[in-house]
Design a protein around this motif. Structure first.
Motif, mmCIF file in Angstrom:
data_model
loop_
_atom_site.group_PDB
_atom_site.id
_atom_site.type_symbol
_atom_site.label_atom_id
_atom_site.label_comp_id
_atom_site.label_asym_id
_atom_site.label_seq_id
_atom_site.Cartn_x
_atom_site.Cartn_y
_atom_site.Cartn_z
ATOM 1 N N ASN A 266 4.434 3.717 10.263
ATOM 2 C CA ASN A 266 5.394 3.154 9.312
ATOM 3 C C ASN A 266 6.215 2.020 9.903
ATOM 4 O OD1 ASN A 266 6.420 5.643 10.735
ATOM 5 N ND2 ASN A 266 8.378 4.895 9.928
ATOM 6 N N HIS A 267 6.298 1.922 11.239
ATOM 7 C CA HIS A 267 7.009 0.806 11.861
ATOM 8 C C HIS A 267 6.075 -0.362 12.185
ATOM 9 C CE1 HIS A 267 11.069 2.442 12.369
ATOM 10 N NE2 HIS A 267 10.483 3.622 12.564
ATOM 11 N N ASP A 268 4.817 -0.240 11.814
ATOM 12 C CA ASP A 268 3.847 -1.312 12.073
ATOM 13 C C ASP A 268 3.673 -2.231 10.867
ATOM 14 O OD1 ASP A 268 3.368 -0.297 14.646
ATOM 15 O OD2 ASP A 268 1.909 1.138 13.858
ATOM 16 N N LEU A 269 3.555 -1.644 9.678
ATOM 17 C CA LEU A 269 3.413 -2.419 8.440
ATOM 18 C C LEU A 269 4.654 -2.167 7.592
ATOM 19 C CD1 LEU A 269 -0.316 -1.582 7.576
ATOM 20 C CD2 LEU A 269 0.576 -3.335 9.109
ATOM 21 N N ASP B 134 8.867 -4.519 3.406
ATOM 22 C CA ASP B 134 9.470 -5.798 3.024
ATOM 23 C C ASP B 134 8.560 -6.990 3.307
ATOM 24 O OD1 ASP B 134 11.677 -4.406 2.199
ATOM 25 O OD2 ASP B 134 12.868 -4.832 3.988
ATOM 26 N N HIS B 135 7.625 -6.828 4.226
ATOM 27 C CA HIS B 135 6.704 -7.917 4.568
ATOM 28 C C HIS B 135 5.278 -7.362 4.600
ATOM 29 C CE1 HIS B 135 10.209 -10.301 5.728
ATOM 30 N NE2 HIS B 135 10.637 -9.249 6.401
ATOM 31 N N TYR B 136 4.935 -6.581 3.586
ATOM 32 C CA TYR B 136 3.753 -5.728 3.645
ATOM 33 C C TYR B 136 2.448 -6.508 3.785
ATOM 34 C CZ TYR B 136 1.089 -1.465 2.790
ATOM 35 O OH TYR B 136 0.252 -0.390 2.907
ATOM 36 N N GLN B 137 2.226 -7.446 2.898
ATOM 37 C CA GLN B 137 0.968 -8.200 2.929
ATOM 38 C C GLN B 137 0.844 -9.011 4.214
ATOM 39 O OE1 GLN B 137 -1.302 -7.537 0.777
ATOM 40 N NE2 GLN B 137 0.041 -6.319 -0.533
ATOM 41 N N PRO C 166 0.582 5.124 2.936
ATOM 42 C CA PRO C 166 0.776 5.053 1.486
ATOM 43 C C PRO C 166 0.846 6.419 0.801
ATOM 44 C CG PRO C 166 -0.806 3.401 2.168
ATOM 45 C CD PRO C 166 -0.549 4.272 3.361
ATOM 46 N N LEU C 167 0.313 7.475 1.424
ATOM 47 C CA LEU C 167 0.447 8.813 0.849
ATOM 48 C C LEU C 167 1.852 9.368 1.086
ATOM 49 C CD1 LEU C 167 -2.676 8.405 1.112
ATOM 50 C CD2 LEU C 167 -2.839 10.880 1.322
ATOM 51 N N ALA C 168 2.498 8.901 2.150
ATOM 52 C CA ALA C 168 3.870 9.318 2.435
ATOM 53 C C ALA C 168 4.883 8.454 1.670
ATOM 54 C CB ALA C 168 4.150 9.228 3.931
ATOM 55 N N ASP C 169 4.563 7.176 1.531
ATOM 56 C CA ASP C 169 5.411 6.234 0.791
ATOM 57 C C ASP C 169 4.598 5.732 -0.402
ATOM 58 O OD1 ASP C 169 7.012 4.252 -0.209
ATOM 59 O OD2 ASP C 169 7.266 3.175 1.678
ATOM 60 N N THR C 170 4.671 6.452 -1.504
ATOM 61 C CA THR C 170 3.785 6.202 -2.638
ATOM 62 C C THR C 170 4.120 4.914 -3.390
ATOM 63 O OG1 THR C 170 5.171 7.643 -4.010
ATOM 64 C CG2 THR C 170 3.234 8.636 -2.961
ATOM 65 N N LEU C 171 5.183 4.218 -3.002
ATOM 66 C CA LEU C 171 5.507 2.936 -3.625
ATOM 67 C C LEU C 171 4.700 1.788 -3.034
ATOM 68 C CD1 LEU C 171 9.402 3.220 -3.958
ATOM 69 C CD2 LEU C 171 7.654 3.642 -5.708
ATOM 70 N N LEU C 172 4.020 2.033 -1.922
ATOM 71 C CA LEU C 172 3.188 0.987 -1.330
ATOM 72 C C LEU C 172 2.009 0.681 -2.254
ATOM 73 C CD1 LEU C 172 3.207 2.075 2.424
ATOM 74 C CD2 LEU C 172 4.530 0.241 1.349
ATOM 75 N N LEU D 228 -1.921 2.562 -2.346
ATOM 76 C CA LEU D 228 -2.124 4.006 -2.422
ATOM 77 C C LEU D 228 -3.478 4.366 -3.050
ATOM 78 C CD1 LEU D 228 -1.274 6.982 -2.223
ATOM 79 C CD2 LEU D 228 0.027 6.668 -4.341
ATOM 80 N N PRO D 229 -3.852 3.789 -4.210
ATOM 81 C CA PRO D 229 -5.158 4.148 -4.790
ATOM 82 C C PRO D 229 -6.326 3.823 -3.862
ATOM 83 C CG PRO D 229 -3.788 3.026 -6.408
ATOM 84 C CD PRO D 229 -3.107 2.870 -5.079
ATOM 85 N N GLU D 230 -6.256 2.694 -3.161
ATOM 86 C CA GLU D 230 -7.337 2.296 -2.253
ATOM 87 C C GLU D 230 -7.462 3.268 -1.084
ATOM 88 O OE1 GLU D 230 -6.823 -1.756 -0.963
ATOM 89 O OE2 GLU D 230 -6.138 -2.364 -2.952
ATOM 90 N N GLN D 231 -6.324 3.678 -0.528
ATOM 91 C CA GLN D 231 -6.362 4.576 0.625
ATOM 92 C C GLN D 231 -6.808 5.990 0.226
ATOM 93 O OE1 GLN D 231 -6.239 3.699 3.757
ATOM 94 N NE2 GLN D 231 -5.946 1.591 3.094
ATOM 95 N N LYS D 232 -6.424 6.425 -0.952
ATOM 96 C CA LYS D 232 -6.905 7.724 -1.430
ATOM 97 C C LYS D 232 -8.416 7.686 -1.656
ATOM 98 C CE LYS D 232 -4.720 10.198 -4.454
ATOM 99 N NZ LYS D 232 -4.064 10.591 -5.729
#
Length: 256
Positions: free
Chosen positions: A94-97, A100-103, A134-140, A143-147
């Motif tokens: 979570n400290h890598d991506l 606020d600057h996700y993409q 994204p499963l822990a932070d579902t606002l990312l 999420l659908p791609e990682q699931k």
């Protein structure tokens, strides 16, 4: 006599397919911050001197301290990677991506660090390196791609032994004398059902900066302590021994 020879051949065949190897986990280095680079260098030297055939080293996330966009931090990562003498794999934390600057951070990570997800086979065991944040932070947004990715991978490997490596445990996080949700409850239930349905042998994580063991149904969830010394923690790493479907470990502590 015929039965005896058949038994001997079956025994020899079982030995040839025995799965017995070592690997090392490091986690939560938070590079290019405080004295973490120096401690990481010392731990890497210790890993390189282990009296085991280390098949690979895996870093289970929080490689960086919110600073992947800084050249200094990426240089620290490249230095660490270069020093490790075994095959080296990583998963994002979570400290890598940063949200606020996700993409931007995703592109930097995939360019300078590794793919978000990987599968590596070691002696017939599938090592699934999974970006679970994204499963822990579902606002990312992904999420659908990682699931979809993990569901497809587990289904394709359903008959094979497998270990999943990711960063943030799905178990509750105990601090300040009470439990706190690590993942949303719906995602925690989804994940526990998924890894049990596909008979995952073990899950290996970091993030909590503590030594913990949880059970997701019949699947053990190993949580390793960190290299970064936040909250007065002693830096450490783990040596895992995989033997015919079971995983045990030793913890090695850093001291000056």
């Amino acid at each position: 006599m015929k039965t005896f020879f058949i038994s001997v051949l079956l025994f020899i065949a079982s030995l040839s397919f025995a799965q017995d190897f070592y690997f090392v986990q490091i986690t939560d280095t938070h590079l290019a911050y405080k004295d973490h680079d120096r401690i990481t260098d010392s731990i890497v030297k210790s890993i390189n001197q282990l009296p085991f055939d280390v098949r690979f080293v895996v870093h289970t996330g929080d490689i960086f301290q919110n600073n992947l966009h800084e050249k200094k931090a990426r240089k620290s990562f490249k230095s660490m990677k270069k020093q490790i003498q075994a095959p080296f794999y990583v998963v994002p934390g979570n400290h890598d991506l940063l949200p606020d600057h996700y993409q931007k951070h995703q592109k930097l990570y995939m360019k300078h660090v590794a793919p978000l997800n990987q599968i590596v086979e070691v002696e017939g065991v599938q090592m699934i390196l999974y970006y679970s944040i994204p499963l822990a932070d579902t606002l990312l947004p992904d999420l659908p791609e990682q699931k979809a990715w993990i569901e497809n991978v587990l289904d394709s490997l359903k008959n094979e032994p497998k270990i999943v490596f990711h960063h943030q445990p799905s178990a509750k996080d105990f601090y300040l004398n009470s439990d706190h949700d690590s993942w949303p409850e719906t995602m925690r239930i989804y994940w526990e059902k998924l890894v049990n349905t596909y008979q995952v042998n073990a899950i290996v994580t970091g993030h909590f900066h503590r030594d913990e063991l949880h059970w997701l149904g019949s699947v053990p969830l190993y949580v390793a302590p960190s290299i970064a010394g936040f909250w007065g923690r002693q830096a450490s790493y783990r040596i895992y021994h995989y033997q015919d479907g079971s995983l045990s470990y030793k913890t090695v502590y850093y001291y000056e």
